[in-house]
Design an enzyme around this catalytic site. Sequence first.
Site, mmCIF file in Angstrom:
data_model
loop_
_atom_site.group_PDB
_atom_site.id
_atom_site.type_symbol
_atom_site.label_atom_id
_atom_site.label_comp_id
_atom_site.label_asym_id
_atom_site.label_seq_id
_atom_site.Cartn_x
_atom_site.Cartn_y
_atom_site.Cartn_z
ATOM 1 N N ASP A 73 0.855 -1.190 0.000
ATOM 2 C CA ASP A 73 0.000 0.000 0.000
ATOM 3 C C ASP A 73 0.893 1.243 0.000
ATOM 4 O O ASP A 73 1.145 1.866 1.028
ATOM 5 C CB ASP A 73 -0.938 -0.002 1.206
ATOM 6 C CG ASP A 73 -2.033 1.039 1.064
ATOM 7 O OD1 ASP A 73 -2.054 1.746 0.028
ATOM 8 O OD2 ASP A 73 -2.863 1.152 1.982
ATOM 9 N N ASN A 95 -8.111 -2.489 7.767
ATOM 10 C CA ASN A 95 -7.175 -1.752 8.631
ATOM 11 C C ASN A 95 -7.293 -0.245 8.395
ATOM 12 O O ASN A 95 -6.796 0.545 9.184
ATOM 13 C CB ASN A 95 -5.730 -2.203 8.382
ATOM 14 C CG ASN A 95 -5.342 -2.118 6.925
ATOM 15 O OD1 ASN A 95 -6.176 -2.292 6.041
ATOM 16 N ND2 ASN A 95 -4.098 -1.833 6.647
ATOM 17 N N GLU A 128 -12.001 7.844 11.660
ATOM 18 C CA GLU A 128 -12.348 7.715 13.068
ATOM 19 C C GLU A 128 -12.589 9.082 13.707
ATOM 20 O O GLU A 128 -11.749 9.976 13.585
ATOM 21 C CB GLU A 128 -11.226 6.969 13.793
ATOM 22 C CG GLU A 128 -11.606 6.486 15.176
ATOM 23 C CD GLU A 128 -10.571 5.505 15.713
ATOM 24 O OE1 GLU A 128 -10.678 4.293 15.445
ATOM 25 O OE2 GLU A 128 -9.631 5.961 16.384
ATOM 26 N N GLY A 169 -3.996 3.574 17.106
ATOM 27 C CA GLY A 169 -3.904 2.524 18.119
ATOM 28 C C GLY A 169 -4.752 1.351 17.661
ATOM 29 O O GLY A 169 -4.277 0.396 17.048
ATOM 30 N N SER A 170 -6.057 1.467 17.914
ATOM 31 C CA SER A 170 -7.040 0.532 17.375
ATOM 32 C C SER A 170 -8.394 1.189 17.570
ATOM 33 O O SER A 170 -8.493 2.237 18.204
ATOM 34 C CB SER A 170 -7.004 -0.809 18.099
ATOM 35 O OG SER A 170 -7.653 -0.677 19.365
ATOM 36 N N SER A 184 -5.415 6.427 20.387
ATOM 37 C CA SER A 184 -4.454 6.785 19.346
ATOM 38 C C SER A 184 -3.690 7.985 19.892
ATOM 39 O O SER A 184 -4.092 8.551 20.916
ATOM 40 C CB SER A 184 -5.180 7.157 18.047
ATOM 41 O OG SER A 184 -5.815 6.020 17.499
ATOM 42 N N HIS A 215 4.232 4.030 13.527
ATOM 43 C CA HIS A 215 3.065 4.459 12.741
ATOM 44 C C HIS A 215 1.765 3.984 13.374
ATOM 45 O O HIS A 215 0.692 4.388 12.953
ATOM 46 C CB HIS A 215 3.168 3.969 11.307
ATOM 47 C CG HIS A 215 2.708 2.545 11.083
ATOM 48 N ND1 HIS A 215 3.135 1.492 11.859
ATOM 49 C CD2 HIS A 215 1.869 2.021 10.165
ATOM 50 C CE1 HIS A 215 2.567 0.385 11.412
ATOM 51 N NE2 HIS A 215 1.797 0.670 10.396
ATOM 52 N N ALA A 231 0.099 0.919 16.617
ATOM 53 C CA ALA A 231 0.428 0.013 17.713
ATOM 54 C C ALA A 231 1.188 -1.188 17.154
ATOM 55 O O ALA A 231 2.072 -1.748 17.798
ATOM 56 C CB ALA A 231 -0.857 -0.441 18.409
HETATM 57 P P1 5GP Z 1 -1.208 -0.416 9.011
HETATM 58 O O1 5GP Z 1 -0.874 0.763 8.199
HETATM 59 O O2 5GP Z 1 0.054 -1.143 9.426
HETATM 60 O O3 5GP Z 1 -2.208 -1.319 8.419
HETATM 61 O O4 5GP Z 1 -1.913 0.131 10.321
HETATM 62 C C1 5GP Z 1 -1.435 1.206 11.063
HETATM 63 C C2 5GP Z 1 -1.888 1.136 12.484
HETATM 64 O O5 5GP Z 1 -3.223 1.602 12.595
HETATM 65 C C3 5GP Z 1 -1.930 -0.236 13.117
HETATM 66 O O6 5GP Z 1 -0.664 -0.611 13.583
HETATM 67 C C4 5GP Z 1 -2.925 -0.056 14.249
HETATM 68 O O7 5GP Z 1 -2.281 0.234 15.464
HETATM 69 C C5 5GP Z 1 -3.748 1.147 13.816
HETATM 70 N N1 5GP Z 1 -5.181 0.831 13.598
HETATM 71 C C6 5GP Z 1 -5.726 -0.194 12.907
HETATM 72 N N2 5GP Z 1 -7.074 -0.098 12.915
HETATM 73 C C7 5GP Z 1 -7.385 1.027 13.619
HETATM 74 C C8 5GP Z 1 -8.609 1.691 13.947
HETATM 75 O O8 5GP Z 1 -9.713 1.281 13.605
HETATM 76 N N3 5GP Z 1 -8.531 2.841 14.668
HETATM 77 C C9 5GP Z 1 -7.323 3.365 15.062
HETATM 78 N N4 5GP Z 1 -7.335 4.496 15.756
HETATM 79 N N5 5GP Z 1 -6.155 2.758 14.770
HETATM 80 C C10 5GP Z 1 -6.180 1.614 14.049
HETATM 81 MN MN MN Z 2 -2.755 0.708 4.024
HETATM 82 MN MN MN Z 3 -1.274 2.103 6.827
#
Ligand code: 5GP
Ligand code: MN
Ligand code: MN
Length: 476
Positions: A94, A201, A205, A374-375, A380, A399, A401
Amino acid sequence: MTTPTLTQTGEYEWRLDPLPGMRAEAVVFGGREIVSNLEAHALRQLANVASLPGLAGRVCALPDTHSGYGFPIGCVAAMRPGKGVVSAGGVGFDIACGVRTLLTNLSEEDVHPHLPELAELLFAAVPSGTGRGGGFGLSPSALDDVLMNGAAFAVAKGYGAREDLERIEEGGRFEGADPSVVSAEARKRGQDQLGTLGSGNHYLEVQVMDKVFDARLADGFGLFPGQVVVGVHCGSRGLGHQVATDFMARMRAEAPRHGLSLPDPDLACAPLASETALAYLGAMRAAANFALANRQVIAHLVRTVFGGAFRDAGPMPLLWDVSHNLCLPEEHRVGGRSMRLFVHRKGATRALPPGHPALPRHLSRFGQPVPVGGSMGTASYILAGVATSMERSFGSACHGAGRLMSRGQAKKRFKGRALVDSLRGQGVVIRSGSLSGVAEEAPGAYKDIEAVVAATQGAGLAKAVARLRPLACVKG
Ligand code: 5GP
Ligand code: MN
Ligand code: MN
């Protein structure tokens, strides 16, 4: 196969004990708990990265690191232009996936009674889901314009304001994009995906600022306690994925010709001086511009929803937009000498310190805002770049959690419906087109964001400014 081991070199810093083939030092940032839970596979991947030719300084794994494709996620590797390589897997599928944060004038009480409708409106306004189109339909010449001009394209079309551009990395447009090396297949996949969120992902939010760690920086960033903000996490959709796929295949096929023997075929790379590297960097920047335009269009849709739903939302300025999957040319000091390097950041965020020439004037005194996910069920953060990160991690911070479990493991462990219900009980509204996608993204599938931020700050990679709590989350 030998299990990789670490030696602690600081409270939040560990050195990977040398493994055969490694040509550079590899360092892991994290507290004891994070480090003891790291997968051996991620450490082996880190050792593989450290075996690439032409590295400058050390290879870094940030506290949110976990296994990825070829390179681990949460990895920084800087290459010398002469002997170094560029790796499509070192940027990731990505391309220019990233996060931007929009600031409202609203407080939690203003939005609280309306959260379910707000989530519904955002879900309806921004198409989401794996492979989903339904965004802006682009003619071939408009797509070229997107690939060349990034967020500036979107602003020129009336999506957002000129002021947005100085609040996006590189002014909202990556120089050196070359649409002619983006394949027909990649163009086809991107044709109707501008203004779409993508899969699980990625998120939109609504968050509330519930804790301030540094009042001067929070104020400088335009943040106030109790403020509602909106986080947008998405990338270059099918277009970037296809560019990555195309170039991974090409780099893998050409590796023997370039005399590269790779410990893992997924590390596919090309010497920076080669035609393939030049083409990849041009295509990568084009895909990165697509990602910037995508987040710009989505921000406009979010502002439209808020403007319609709340009288006092305000103009919703951008705090900052930064990508976490890129390879960029940057100036760094290594061994006391300043040099131009190609810095791969995969699942790692650039975190420029105060006074850095790439920062816009209004942020120069404060450092770069670093939005960290965060999640959907935990906090976050907004961090700020600090001087020490330049020599420790090439000016990079975490970037997110970072995953604790793979998507497959999370799907076995968690049920989407039960999660949505329990999060509702905790005051978080989730809206998603896919319950199995929600299960993959369960808060329990991620590391403890508090520990990741403590390690990032403790290691001197960034400084905590504010904590955000989720109120409503639209998931792809
Ligand atoms: P990645 O780019 O690696 O897919 O995701 C980046 C980060 O976004 C993840 O490591 C995770 O901590 C965070 N993340 C994933 N889903 C959510 C979400 O629904 N809300 C928030 N605030 N953070 C998320
Ligand atoms: Mn992505
Ligand atoms: Mn990402």
